[in-house]
Design a protein around this motif. Structure first.
Motif, PDB file in Angstrom:
ATOM      1  N   THR A   1       0.822  -1.218   0.000  1.00 35.64           N
ATOM      2  CA  THR A   1       0.000   0.000   0.000  1.00 35.64           C
ATOM      3  C   THR A   1       0.850   1.259   0.000  1.00 35.64           C
ATOM      4  O   THR A   1       0.315   2.371   0.023  1.00 35.64           O
ATOM      5  CB  THR A   1      -0.928   0.040   1.235  1.00 35.64           C
ATOM      6  OG1 THR A   1      -0.147  -0.097   2.425  1.00 35.64           O
ATOM      7  CG2 THR A   1      -1.966  -1.068   1.167  1.00 35.64           C
TER       8      THR A   1
ATOM      9  N   PHE B   1      -3.846  -3.088  -4.528  1.00 34.18           N
ATOM     10  CA  PHE B   1      -5.006  -2.567  -3.809  1.00 34.18           C
ATOM     11  C   PHE B   1      -5.310  -1.120  -4.187  1.00 34.18           C
ATOM     12  O   PHE B   1      -5.763  -0.329  -3.364  1.00 34.18           O
ATOM     13  CB  PHE B   1      -4.776  -2.689  -2.297  1.00 34.18           C
ATOM     14  CG  PHE B   1      -4.339  -4.061  -1.881  1.00 34.18           C
ATOM     15  CD1 PHE B   1      -5.138  -5.159  -2.122  1.00 34.18           C
ATOM     16  CD2 PHE B   1      -3.107  -4.260  -1.278  1.00 34.18           C
ATOM     17  CE1 PHE B   1      -4.737  -6.434  -1.768  1.00 34.18           C
ATOM     18  CE2 PHE B   1      -2.696  -5.530  -0.912  1.00 34.18           C
ATOM     19  CZ  PHE B   1      -3.513  -6.625  -1.163  1.00 34.18           C
TER      20      PHE B   1
ATOM     21  N   ASN C   1      -6.895   2.178  -4.989  1.00 29.58           N
ATOM     22  CA  ASN C   1      -8.235   2.720  -4.713  1.00 29.58           C
ATOM     23  C   ASN C   1      -8.074   4.204  -4.399  1.00 29.58           C
ATOM     24  O   ASN C   1      -8.573   4.698  -3.397  1.00 29.58           O
ATOM     25  CB  ASN C   1      -8.870   1.982  -3.529  1.00 29.58           C
ATOM     26  CG  ASN C   1     -10.292   2.410  -3.277  1.00 29.58           C
ATOM     27  OD1 ASN C   1     -11.013   2.802  -4.184  1.00 29.58           O
ATOM     28  ND2 ASN C   1     -10.711   2.361  -2.023  1.00 29.58           N
TER      29      ASN C   1
ATOM     30  N   MET D   1      -8.305   3.055   4.145  1.00 34.56           N
ATOM     31  CA  MET D   1      -7.341   1.977   3.956  1.00 34.56           C
ATOM     32  C   MET D   1      -6.122   2.176   4.850  1.00 34.56           C
ATOM     33  O   MET D   1      -5.629   1.241   5.479  1.00 34.56           O
ATOM     34  CB  MET D   1      -6.894   1.905   2.487  1.00 34.56           C
ATOM     35  CG  MET D   1      -5.835   0.844   2.203  1.00 34.56           C
ATOM     36  SD  MET D   1      -5.190   0.929   0.498  1.00 34.56           S
ATOM     37  CE  MET D   1      -6.660   0.472  -0.427  1.00 34.56           C
TER      38      MET D   1
ATOM     39  N   ARG E   1      -2.943 -10.045   5.609  1.00 32.27           N
ATOM     40  CA  ARG E   1      -4.122  -9.887   4.762  1.00 32.27           C
ATOM     41  C   ARG E   1      -4.729 -11.246   4.424  1.00 32.27           C
ATOM     42  O   ARG E   1      -4.027 -12.251   4.330  1.00 32.27           O
ATOM     43  CB  ARG E   1      -3.750  -9.163   3.466  1.00 32.27           C
ATOM     44  CG  ARG E   1      -3.256  -7.746   3.683  1.00 32.27           C
ATOM     45  CD  ARG E   1      -3.060  -7.032   2.356  1.00 32.27           C
ATOM     46  NE  ARG E   1      -2.846  -5.601   2.559  1.00 32.27           N
ATOM     47  CZ  ARG E   1      -1.669  -5.049   2.726  1.00 32.27           C
ATOM     48  NH1 ARG E   1      -0.580  -5.804   2.686  1.00 32.27           N
ATOM     49  NH2 ARG E   1      -1.557  -3.750   2.924  1.00 32.27           N
TER      50      ARG E   1
ATOM     51  N   ASN F   1     -10.476  -5.773  -8.776  1.00 32.14           N
ATOM     52  CA  ASN F   1      -9.773  -4.916  -7.836  1.00 32.14           C
ATOM     53  C   ASN F   1     -10.530  -4.803  -6.524  1.00 32.14           C
ATOM     54  O   ASN F   1      -9.941  -4.848  -5.445  1.00 32.14           O
ATOM     55  CB  ASN F   1      -9.559  -3.534  -8.451  1.00 32.14           C
ATOM     56  CG  ASN F   1      -8.629  -2.659  -7.644  1.00 32.14           C
ATOM     57  OD1 ASN F   1      -9.072  -1.908  -6.783  1.00 32.14           O
ATOM     58  ND2 ASN F   1      -7.342  -2.746  -7.904  1.00 32.14           N
TER      59      ASN F   1
ATOM     60  N   ARG G   1      -9.366  -6.077  -2.661  1.00 30.85           N
ATOM     61  CA  ARG G   1      -9.389  -5.203  -1.482  1.00 30.85           C
ATOM     62  C   ARG G   1     -10.266  -5.771  -0.379  1.00 30.85           C
ATOM     63  O   ARG G   1      -9.910  -5.713   0.802  1.00 30.85           O
ATOM     64  CB  ARG G   1      -9.879  -3.799  -1.868  1.00 30.85           C
ATOM     65  CG  ARG G   1      -8.958  -3.052  -2.805  1.00 30.85           C
ATOM     66  CD  ARG G   1      -9.248  -1.551  -2.782  1.00 30.85           C
ATOM     67  NE  ARG G   1     -10.652  -1.243  -2.985  1.00 30.85           N
ATOM     68  CZ  ARG G   1     -11.207  -1.020  -4.167  1.00 30.85           C
ATOM     69  NH1 ARG G   1     -10.462  -1.104  -5.269  1.00 30.85           N
ATOM     70  NH2 ARG G   1     -12.482  -0.720  -4.274  1.00 30.85           N
TER      71      ARG G   1
END
Length: 488
Positions: free
Chosen positions: A146, A206, A208, A254, A270, A330, A334
């Motif tokens: 991230t 991830f 977004n 996030m 995760r 996607n 997530r």
């Protein structure tokens, strides 16, 4: 006369309307108090790391040493004066410095920034506004997937800090401001709006991002994107180098979860279900009998992984996780990654037109293992096959797979049909079907010969107007959908 009178009257009315609109314009927000309050919590981050001269540079200098007397002698002499001999045995390590931004999230000195700002750093220093002396900071944890990192300054207990806001509630068109150190300029503030949400820019698995036109420049990375309540709704991360007013920030929704795990001294864990997936286009939706293109199409299920244990199959379309709809691949990534390993969740899949609910106990995502999976297959296979074993359909020349080819593809036995040729300009070529592909299924029906392939195309394909091919390509499974309008 009436027409001559109406023309100036219309112009006058338009002018009055424009004047009224101009008088009613919403003024720009006054952010001076907000900057005074939040600015002191934004810091400059400088890093130092040791780098060695690359092999290509070393080779260039070795050639220089062997051929003195050229026009570049002065340049090479000056370079070696500062960096030392670079030829044989040369190339002494040298320091590289970089700069970015960050912001304090607690009075005792925890600081958020981007991972790429501090990656491979030997030394990290933090500079506060109006503070002459930079402070040493240690890296508490980082999450490359991230692009987030957490730092800590020891010995502090009363630092100004910022709070995270809810990026999920922010709307496109809302005012936001970015505070940071672009180009090394201390505590620079820029104002703009949220231009878009949910942007996917290929930065990581991830993506977004919040897109904003608040100016974000080199050195802003890691700084906060702040709403008019003074809360952090994003972490400024990336820009489009060729455009102006196009910047991207990691949403706070996030970032909060990631930072919380790093602050606990943990690596970020995760969820993982063990499938490969792809998005659904209109032709694929038609082939699957779906009403829309929403969801994620399962292209393969890894043996022994959570999805396989839960009964998820290749060709399933995952449409919801824990009751929340899944729009695309996607979003599925997530959603699953936001859950913790060991946690159980219900997933809705569409299988051959019917919804099925499965319960999945999540495993743990391992980025290193993911990087090792799905590599290219071995070269091999029979170079030729008997002509009578070949057939043409939908712009493809096909034949049965041989045992040697099956072994090269990691298959336990020969099955499917091999694409030996793709007709130029055909729908199959446009759908990215390639020579060397092995087709296992057509519209979710197994095919092991060109004749079976043609039969499914003539029957089910004719009814739907498309055929969806399940393809084995270099040890990976993909789906490609071919319209039947112009094909042979």
């Amino acid at each position: 006369m009436q027409k001559r009178f109406l023309a100036p009257l219309s112009a006058t009315l338009m002018l009055l309307a424009w004047t009224s609109l101009a008088a009613a314009r919403i003024p720009l927000p006054d952010i001076t108090e907000l900057v005074d309050k939040d600015g002191p919590a934004v810091v400059n981050i400088s890093t130092t790391k040791t780098a060695k001269v690359q092999e290509g540079m070393r080779d260039m200098f070795e050639q220089f040493h062997n051929r003195r007397g050229g026009p570049m002698d002065d340049f090479f002499d000056q370079f070696e004066k500062f960096f030392g001999p670079q030829g044989k045995g040369g190339g002494k390590p040298h320091k590289q410095r970089s700069m970015g931004s960050g912001f304090v999230i607690s009075a005792d000195g925890y600081i958020v920034t981007n991972n790429h700002v501090i990656d491979n750093a030997d030394e990290v220093k933090v500079q506060f506004k109006n503070n002459e002396k930079p402070l040493a900071a240690k890296i508490v944890g980082r999450d490359p997937e991230t692009d987030l990192a957490l730092l800590k300054i020891d010995g502090k207990s009363n630092l100004p800090f910022l709070e995270f806001g809810d990026s999920g509630k922010i709307k496109v068109g809302e005012w936001v401001l970015a505070i940071g150190n672009p180009f090394g300029l201390e505590n620079t503030v820029t104002l703009g709006i949220v231009s878009a949400k949910g942007r996917i820019i290929g930065a990581g698995p991830f993506d977004n991002f919040i897109q904003t036109d608040a100016s974000i420049n080199p050195g802003n990375s890691g700084g906060p994107l702040i709403d008019l309540d003074g809360k952090v709704v994003g972490i400024n991360t990336a820009i489009v180098a060729s455009g102006q007013g196009i910047g991207f920030a990691i949403p706070s929704s996030m970032a909060k979860e990631v930072i919380a795990q790093l602050r606990e001294g943990k690596t970020v864990k995760r969820g993982w279900i063990g499938v490969t997936i792809q998005d659904i286009d209109e032709n694929t939706a038609k082939a699957l009998g779906l009403d829309n293109t929403k969801g994620a199409l399962v292209t393969s299920v890894l043996d022994g992984q959570p999805a396989a244990k839960a009964g998820i199959k290749t060709g399933d379309v995952i449409t919801a996780v824990a009751g929340d709809k899944v729009e695309n691949t996607n979003e599925l990534l997530r959603r699953i990654a936001a859950l913790r390993p060991g946690q159980s969740t219900e997933m809705t899949v569409v299988r051959k037109g019917s919804p099925v609910t499965v319960s999945v106990t999540l495993g743990e995502r391992d980025p290193q293992k993911l990087a090792q999976q799905g590599g290219p297959g071995e070269e091999g296979g029979d170079a030729t096959a008997p002509a009578e074993a070949q057939a043409k359909s939908v712009g493809l020349t096909l034949r049965a797979v041989t045992a040697k080819e099956a072994k090269a593809l990691g298959m336990d036995k020969a099955r499917g049909v091999l694409v030996t040729e793709v007709e130029d300009g055909s729908e199959a070529e446009q759908a990215d079907v390639r020579p060397g592909d092995v087709v296992f299924e057509v519209n979710q029906r197994a095919v092991n010969s060109p004749e079976e392939f043609k039969k499914v195309v003539a029957e089910d394909g004719k009814d739907k107007g498309v055929v969806m091919l399940q393809i084995k390509r270099q040890r990976q499974t993909v789906f490609r959908t071919v319209p039947l309008g112009e094909t042979k």
